[in-house]
Structures are given as C-alpha cells and as structure tokens.
Design an enzyme around this catalytic site. Sequence first.
Site, PDB file in Angstrom:
ATOM      1  N   ARG A  74      15.708  23.404  76.653  1.00 56.45           N
ATOM      2  CA  ARG A  74      14.966  23.852  75.483  1.00 56.45           C
ATOM      3  C   ARG A  74      13.570  24.255  75.936  1.00 56.45           C
ATOM      4  O   ARG A  74      12.969  23.599  76.801  1.00 56.45           O
ATOM      5  CB  ARG A  74      14.852  22.730  74.434  1.00 56.45           C
ATOM      6  CG  ARG A  74      16.111  22.526  73.609  1.00 56.45           C
ATOM      7  CD  ARG A  74      16.418  23.728  72.706  1.00 56.45           C
ATOM      8  NE  ARG A  74      17.579  23.538  71.859  1.00 56.45           N
ATOM      9  CZ  ARG A  74      18.812  23.972  72.126  1.00 56.45           C
ATOM     10  NH1 ARG A  74      19.054  24.623  73.260  1.00 56.45           N
ATOM     11  NH2 ARG A  74      19.802  23.777  71.278  1.00 56.45           N
ATOM     12  N   GLU A 101      11.287  30.844  70.598  1.00 58.62           N
ATOM     13  CA  GLU A 101      12.135  32.030  70.812  1.00 58.62           C
ATOM     14  C   GLU A 101      12.683  32.556  69.500  1.00 58.62           C
ATOM     15  O   GLU A 101      12.928  31.769  68.594  1.00 58.62           O
ATOM     16  CB  GLU A 101      13.286  31.693  71.796  1.00 58.62           C
ATOM     17  CG  GLU A 101      14.221  30.600  71.308  1.00 58.62           C
ATOM     18  CD  GLU A 101      15.247  30.169  72.364  1.00 58.62           C
ATOM     19  OE1 GLU A 101      14.856  29.941  73.539  1.00 58.62           O
ATOM     20  OE2 GLU A 101      16.423  30.053  71.994  1.00 58.62           O
ATOM     21  N   HIS A 142      18.415  33.360  76.089  1.00 63.00           N
ATOM     22  CA  HIS A 142      19.236  32.216  75.644  1.00 63.00           C
ATOM     23  C   HIS A 142      20.737  32.545  75.721  1.00 63.00           C
ATOM     24  O   HIS A 142      21.436  32.550  74.704  1.00 63.00           O
ATOM     25  CB  HIS A 142      18.843  31.788  74.219  1.00 63.00           C
ATOM     26  CG  HIS A 142      19.211  30.355  73.924  1.00 63.00           C
ATOM     27  ND1 HIS A 142      18.460  29.527  73.147  1.00 63.00           N
ATOM     28  CD2 HIS A 142      20.280  29.618  74.309  1.00 63.00           C
ATOM     29  CE1 HIS A 142      19.043  28.345  73.056  1.00 63.00           C
ATOM     30  NE2 HIS A 142      20.156  28.370  73.762  1.00 63.00           N
ATOM     31  N   SER A 159      25.349  29.578  76.650  1.00 62.95           N
ATOM     32  CA  SER A 159      26.748  29.366  76.235  1.00 62.95           C
ATOM     33  C   SER A 159      27.471  30.671  75.933  1.00 62.95           C
ATOM     34  O   SER A 159      28.569  30.653  75.372  1.00 62.95           O
ATOM     35  CB  SER A 159      26.778  28.445  75.010  1.00 62.95           C
ATOM     36  OG  SER A 159      26.092  29.048  73.928  1.00 62.95           O
TER      37      SER A 159
HETATM   38  C1  8YV Z   1      23.585  28.136  71.333  1.00 63.91           C
HETATM   39  C2  8YV Z   1      22.512  26.046  72.451  1.00 63.91           C
HETATM   40  O1  8YV Z   1      23.608  29.456  71.761  1.00 63.91           O
HETATM   41  O2  8YV Z   1      24.361  24.675  71.963  1.00 63.91           O
HETATM   42  C3  8YV Z   1      23.135  24.755  72.058  1.00 63.91           C
HETATM   43  O3  8YV Z   1      22.405  23.766  71.851  1.00 63.91           O
HETATM   44  O4  8YV Z   1      21.378  26.083  72.747  1.00 63.91           O
HETATM   45  C4  8YV Z   1      23.279  27.332  72.543  1.00 63.91           C
HETATM   46  O5  8YV Z   1      24.477  27.103  73.195  1.00 63.91           O
HETATM   47  C5  8YV Z   1      22.794  28.090  70.077  1.00 63.91           C
HETATM   48  O6  8YV Z   1      22.008  26.999  69.906  1.00 63.91           O
HETATM   49  C6  8YV Z   1      23.750  28.289  68.923  1.00 63.91           C
HETATM   50  O7  8YV Z   1      23.457  27.614  67.754  1.00 63.91           O
END
Ligand code: 8YV
Length: 320
Positions: free
Chosen positions: A239, A268, A286, A289
């Site tokens: 983060r 962000e 970001h 994922s």
């Molecule tokens: C997401 C993330 O893209 O899972 C998390 O905490 O930071 C990321 O994988 C994003 O937060 C989707 O809500």
Amino acid sequence: MTTRPTILVTRKLPPAVEARASREFNAILNPDDRLIGADLAKRAEGCEGLLICSSEKITPELVKALPASVRAIATFSVGFEHIDLEACRARGIRVSHTPEVLNEAVADIAMLLLLGASRRASEGERMVRAGQWKGWYTTMLLGPQIGGKVLGIVGMGRIGRALARRARAFGMEIHYHNRSRLAAEQEEGASYHATAESLLEASPFLSLHCPSTPESRNFLNAERIARLPDGAVVVNTARGDIVDDEALIAALKSGKLFAAGLDVFAGEPNIHPGYAKLDNVFLLPHLGSATVETRDAMGFCALDNLAAMLGGRPAPNPLV
Ligand code: 8YV
C-alpha cells in the site's frame, strides 16, 4: 422457489464473475463502472449484500446510513483498510475479503518491479521509443545484479513468501522481518530479523509486504531509508501509505537509493507529482492482481463469501 438475495455490485467486474453473480443473486450491476461514492447508501436500498472494491470507502458514517436490509459486505480485495470493521461489527454487518487467490500474481509484479527498477527497464524503454538509442556501449544503463544479493522482505505473509520463492530462483538470499518468526518450513532458509531496523541494514534490495494499518503508515521514512545500504533498491506492492513519499523521492534524487519500483501510491491515482519527474523509478498503476485468472478468482471468492454470509453459514474468508 427460494428468492435469490439482492446484492449491489459497486464496480464493473470481469464477465465470468458478473455472469455468476447474476445467476446466483438478484445482482444490481454497474455496467458503466461509474464510481458510486456518497450515493452508496441510497443505491443499497433493498439490498442484503454489497460486493465492493477498495474504491468504496466504508466509513462509520456510511455504515450508519446503510439501509437495515444490508447484512453482508464482501470486498473484492485482500486489503481492507477502506472498511471500518468496528462500525460494521457494531451494526451486525458481516464482512469478508479475498486473501490467497492473488498471492502469485502480486509476487510476479513485485519480481517485475525488482528487476525493472534494478535493470532500468523504463529508462531503456523510453530511450528506444523516443528514438534516442544511438548505439551500444559497455556502460549503457548499468544497474546492480540481483543474483547473489540479499532481498529483505518486510512482512513475510503469503505474498512475501511467494516473492521469496521467486527471488531464490534468481539466486537471491532472503532475509525478513515479521511480527513473529515463521516456522522453519515457512522460512525455507530465510534469515529472520527481530527488528525492521536490523533488516534494513542488511538489505541492498527491499520489498514491502505489510498491510496498511495505523502502525505501518509511513513505515519507510527518512530515518529508516538512511539505514539501508547506499545504492539500495526499494519495491512496494503493498500500500502506498506505508512509504513517506517526500523521504523516498529525496533519497532517489540524492542517490542514497539507486532506484525504486512502485505499484501502489498514497492517494492513487493522484500520485505525488515528484515520482513522474524521476528516471530511477519504475512505476505501475496498481497492477498487482491484474491477471485474468486472478481477477476471476477474486470475484468468485467474493461471491462464495457473500453466498455463505447471506445463507447464514460461516464465510470462507471472514473479517467480521
Ligand atoms: C485490487 C488490492 O486491485 O486486493 C487488494 O488489496 O490491492 C488489489 O488486488 C484492488 O484493491 C481491488 O479492489
């Protein structure tokens, strides 16, 4: 016929996830992906569940304003700093998140940042695109080799350990700091440091993997950066607010740090303007994922959690 619970899906989700949401629930989707913001409580009228993303801030005020019908909130994220869990608990709203399914994808991005920052990938890419590559020479865009060096990992949870496995394959030696020491089978030969300070002093490469909490905010400040070896490389996929932007930018400018690789930022997408002016920072929006498989898995995980919470069963990944 039993009626399907009504859920509000606050963001546009991958097609396979929306298809399943519509089969299993009376799902109110957001096909235009317009941010709902302060309207959330109103839009949740008549809903039993909410499927949110980290863009939705579930503050105590919002929780108070939610209609009484809302019994469960599933976030499409592993991080949950955007949700006031105490306020949800006090109102009897159950909450879940999506751990595990994104470990490998985020660790891939941490490895990419480590290599990209060390090997000056964005400088090289910009040079080629701009037609400024005039020829090869032995000292062009040199960076430190990662093999044979120590990678310090702050927060040796699921993602930290997935990165450690990758970095070992690149010949790196793993050191880590965690609230508590891991069992030997989870350490896989990594060296434990009881304090963050001791880890920093040993780490020419550093990757951050701790959640954002009041304690971890601004963890990497000027004082801690000073403890890193000169010319260190720092990577953050956790983060943004665990890094003090001013201190990191100053260290990248002074040469104290060789480079940084960042996928997450405080505030962000409105990031500190200082980063874009620096050559020695490898920036991503970001993407941790952002693989097809992982985003589907996150959505299915959130739906599994919602189905359990609204069906009166224990959620697979409960927070409250
Ligand atoms: C997401 C993330 O893209 O899972 C998390 O905490 O930071 C990321 O994988 C994003 O937060 C989707 O809500």
